[in-house]
Structures are given as C-alpha cells and as structure tokens.
Design a protein around this motif. Structure first.
Motif, short mmCIF file in Angstrom:
data_model
loop_
_atom_site.label_atom_id
_atom_site.label_comp_id
_atom_site.label_asym_id
_atom_site.label_seq_id
_atom_site.Cartn_x
_atom_site.Cartn_y
_atom_site.Cartn_z
N VAL A 47 -32.38 -23.07 16.80
CA VAL A 47 -31.48 -23.69 17.77
C VAL A 47 -31.26 -22.69 18.92
N LYS A 84 -29.80 -23.75 22.01
CA LYS A 84 -28.94 -24.36 23.02
C LYS A 84 -28.11 -23.27 23.71
N TYR A 126 -27.76 -19.17 22.96
CA TYR A 126 -26.47 -18.55 22.64
C TYR A 126 -26.22 -17.33 23.53
N LEU A 151 -30.74 -32.16 20.80
CA LEU A 151 -29.72 -32.36 19.75
C LEU A 151 -28.67 -33.40 20.14
N LYS A 180 -28.67 -39.96 13.82
CA LYS A 180 -27.53 -39.16 13.40
C LYS A 180 -26.42 -39.99 12.78
N MET A 207 -30.35 -37.67 9.81
CA MET A 207 -29.68 -36.43 10.25
C MET A 207 -28.18 -36.56 10.20
N HIS A 216 -24.53 -33.72 10.96
CA HIS A 216 -24.05 -32.38 11.29
C HIS A 216 -22.72 -32.20 10.57
N ASN A 224 -26.87 -26.74 9.28
CA ASN A 224 -26.71 -25.71 10.30
C ASN A 224 -26.84 -24.34 9.61
N SER A 225 -26.45 -23.28 10.29
CA SER A 225 -26.61 -21.95 9.69
C SER A 225 -25.85 -21.82 8.38
N ARG A 281 -31.45 -26.53 10.64
CA ARG A 281 -31.19 -26.30 12.07
C ARG A 281 -30.30 -25.07 12.27
N PRO A 282 -30.78 -23.89 11.90
CA PRO A 282 -29.94 -22.71 12.09
C PRO A 282 -29.86 -22.28 13.54
N GLY A 283 -28.65 -21.91 13.96
CA GLY A 283 -28.44 -21.34 15.28
C GLY A 283 -27.89 -19.93 15.14
N ILE A 284 -26.60 -19.86 14.87
CA ILE A 284 -25.90 -18.57 14.95
C ILE A 284 -26.51 -17.50 14.05
N TYR A 337 -19.98 -16.72 18.20
CA TYR A 337 -20.61 -17.71 19.08
C TYR A 337 -20.07 -17.59 20.52
#
Ligand SMILES: *Cc1c(COP(=O)(O)O)cnc(C)c1O
Length: 373
Positions: free
Chosen positions: A33, A35, A39, A79, A123, A157, A159, A193-194, A213-216, A356
């Motif tokens: 991720v 976005k 980050y 997303l 979603k 999906m 979240h 997510n993370s 969908r890992p981001g952080i 974040y």
C-alpha cells in the motif's frame, strides 16, 4: 549550504519489511500500500525497495500513473475505486484494478466501454461504516457485477475497523460479518491490513489467490503500538528524519528556553538547537516541559526535547552528549549513523498520535535521500 535537514529513506529496510509481510501472509499475494505518496516517503523513493510486491495499492489515479511511468507493469489497485465515470477510462488505459463500494460505481461500469474487462474488488462494510456494501446488499452487488461483460474477476474484500485492538471481540464480529456475507460466493479474498496480516495472516489469507494489503508495516511502524513495538514484529524503520544542531546554548540555573518558557533549567545545562520544527512535519504538540520531553537521538545518543517545538527549530538536552556541538546530527526518528534506533512510534506516542500521521506529515521542504542501508 542548504538547511541541514533531510529524510533518509532506507531501501533495504523497505525490502526487509516487505519480507516480514510475505512471511506473515502465509502464501497469499501482497499489495504494497503506497497511498498518500507512500506514507510520506514518496512513491518514487520507495519503488526500488518495494517492487518485490505482487502489486501496489493506492487511491489517486495520478499516483497510479506515476507507478506506470516508473516502469511497474504488474497489478495496481485503486483502494477507493473510481471517483467519477471518467476514472474508468484511466483504469482501462493504465490497466488498473479498482474497488467497488457503492451502487453508482456499478452503474458507471455497466456504461463503460472497454476492450479488456476489469478486475474489481467488491467491498463489504464489516462495521467500519465508511465504505462498502452492507452485508444484506453484498450478494446482489456481486451478482450485478458478475453479469457485466466489463468485469473479469471479483475479489471479495473488506477493511477491518479493529484489527489492531487489544480485545479481539470487535475484530471477530467483523470477520463473522464477512464470512456470512461471502459464504456462497466464489473468488479470492482480501481482508488484511498490516495489523491483521501480522496477527492473523496465516488464518485469513487462505489461498495463494488471496491478497493482503499491508501499508504501515512496510514503513517500519507497528500497526498495534504500544501493544507491540516495531522491533517485536521484526520491522525496521524506513524513514530517518535527521537535522543538524545549528546552535548550542548554555542555560544557567533558572533560565528557560523557547516560546512560553516552557522548560526551565534546574541547574546549568547545555542545550542544542535543531534545524527542524513543525513546518518540517515535526509535531508541535510533542511535549518538552520539565515533567516530560519527547525522545530524540543526538549523535546516536538518546536524549529529550526541552521547551516548545517552534516553526523551524526544536531544542534538546545535551547533558547525555557532552561532546555534541554545532553540526552534530539529531535523529528525530528512525536510525542514527551508529545504528541506534528511535522508533517513529515512540515519538508519535509522546505526541499523542500514530506513526502514520508523522510520516505523512513530512513537509515538502524536507528533501528525501534514498539510501541503501
Ligand atoms: C490504508 C489501507 C490499508 C493499509 O492499512 P495499514 O494499516 O497501513 O496496513 C489497507 N487497506 C485499505 C483499504 C486501506 O485504505
């Protein structure tokens, strides 16, 4: 010389954190991720470190275009899906996958002319109540999409609102809602997510076609701090915010520092003035009073801020670093040259926010340098 401040982006740490996500994902595919301009790191700056991912997920069609310009030919997922029908043309042109979370997005697809059908992520609202179809409406949305010639594959999906919570009850309720709404439906799934990847990846990403969908976590911050620290998850910082001391002062006993004289020296002490302030993205709310400061590294030695954060400067206690002088390096978060690490989560915790927000708040005036190690 330019003002002595920079954010270092550690390419190897990005790759190492991605490997942590992959191990936790239990064989599922991994969206990196990126976005919010990765980050706050800059998409162009993280691309080399993260291009081992199976795809990139983001919100902004312009950022998707940038990834294509960087040479990424694999999957890209929007997303938040399309914001208006014209975005579907961008999706067709750039081969973007997109989330479908409300009825009008299906209407737009039904009216869209495309040579290649689109991959979509449908979603479910599993309790966050921001985006997604209600459980009772989910199956009908799926059937509608499945009947469209414009659609080539539907991933199921959701979240999660509470993947990082200490008490798993709300998380389990969301998972039950997802399981219920999708029970009869075929297709890959994308839930994590993370926080969910690290805690439940092996359970929730069951097939090699599923996606996490890992981001952080990719950026070396713990999604469930302070329950777990980044180091507990084996994550390394990917951004080091560093600035030099541009002055050193000696405070006499009873003297104060900065606006509002928020810190008063109990006895004579040396302080350093760091070329970083809230206009660089350092949080103004970070405490620096006598009772509590915010951690900072000077020459790799841990100390604390003293006094208020101002626009262009912060002031730090040099008592633990008597050799510090003008030109010494302060690491506001991340890794110092001697290897010492100050997690962005600790600074965020002191300021009452999350890693974040600090990453995303890096100001454009802070230049970024990508480094290998
Ligand atoms: C931001 C986002 C993620 C990544 O969340 P992290 O907590 O940073 O891992 C995953 N999925 C969606 C839909 C998101 O918007």
């Amino acid at each position: 010389m330019p003002r002595p401040i920079a954010a270092l982006v550690h390419a190897d740490a990005l790759a190492a954190n991605l490997a942590v996500a992959r191990r936790a994902a239990g064989g599922a595919k991994v969206w990196a991720v990126v976005k919010a301009n990765a980050y706050g790191h800059g998409i162009g700056n993280v691309y080399a470190g993260l291009k081992g991912a199976d795809g990139f997920a983001l919100l902004d069609p312009a950022e998707a275009e940038l990834l294509r310009e960087l040479g990424w030919r694999g999957p890209i997922l929007l997303l938040e899906g399309c914001f208006d029908p014209r975005d579907l043309d961008t999706c067709s042109r750039l081969d973007l996958w997109h989330t479908v979370h409300h009825e009008a997005q299906i209407d737009w697809l039904a009216a869209h002319k495309t040579k290649e059908p689109h991959k979509v992520f449908l979603k479910l609202n599993s309790g966050m109540n921001r985006l997604g179809f209600a459980p009772a409406a989910y199956r009908a949305a799926w059937l509608r999409l499945d009947a469209l010639p414009q659609v080539a594959g539907i991933t199921l999906m959701t979240h999660l609102a509470n993947a990082d919570a200490a008490d798993p009850a709300d998380l389990e309720a969301s998972l039950a809602a997802f399981a219920g709404a999708t029970a009869e439906l075929p297709g890959p799934r994308s839930i994590c997510n993370s926080a969910a990847t690290l805690r439940l990846g092996a359970r929730l990403a069951a097939s090699p076609d599923d996606w996490v969908r890992p981001g952080i976590l990719l950026y070396g911050s713990s999604p469930d701090h302070p329950l777990h620290r980044a180091a507990d998850w084996g994550l390394a910082p990917t951004m080091s915010l560093r600035a030099e001391l541009i002055a050193v002062q000696t405070l006499a006993a009873g003297a104060s520092v900065g606006y509002g004289s928020a810190y008063t020296a109990a006895h004579e002490m040396r302080i350093g003035v760091v070329a970083c302030g809230y206009a660089d993205g350092y949080p103004r709310i970070a405490p620096g009073g006598n009772e509590r400061g915010t951690p900072v590294l000077v020459d790799g030695v841990r100390t604390r801020t003293v006094g208020r954060v101002s626009m262009d400067m912060i002031t730090v206690d040099l008592t633990p670093v008597p050799e510090a002088r003008v030109g010494s390096v302060a690491t506001l978060w991340g890794r110092a040259d001697n290897g010492a690490v100050l997690s962005i989560d600790e600074v965020a915790g002191a300021a009452g926010t999350v890693g974040y927000e600090l990453m995303c708040a890096r100001a454009p005036r802070v230049p970024v340098r990508v480094v290998a190690g």
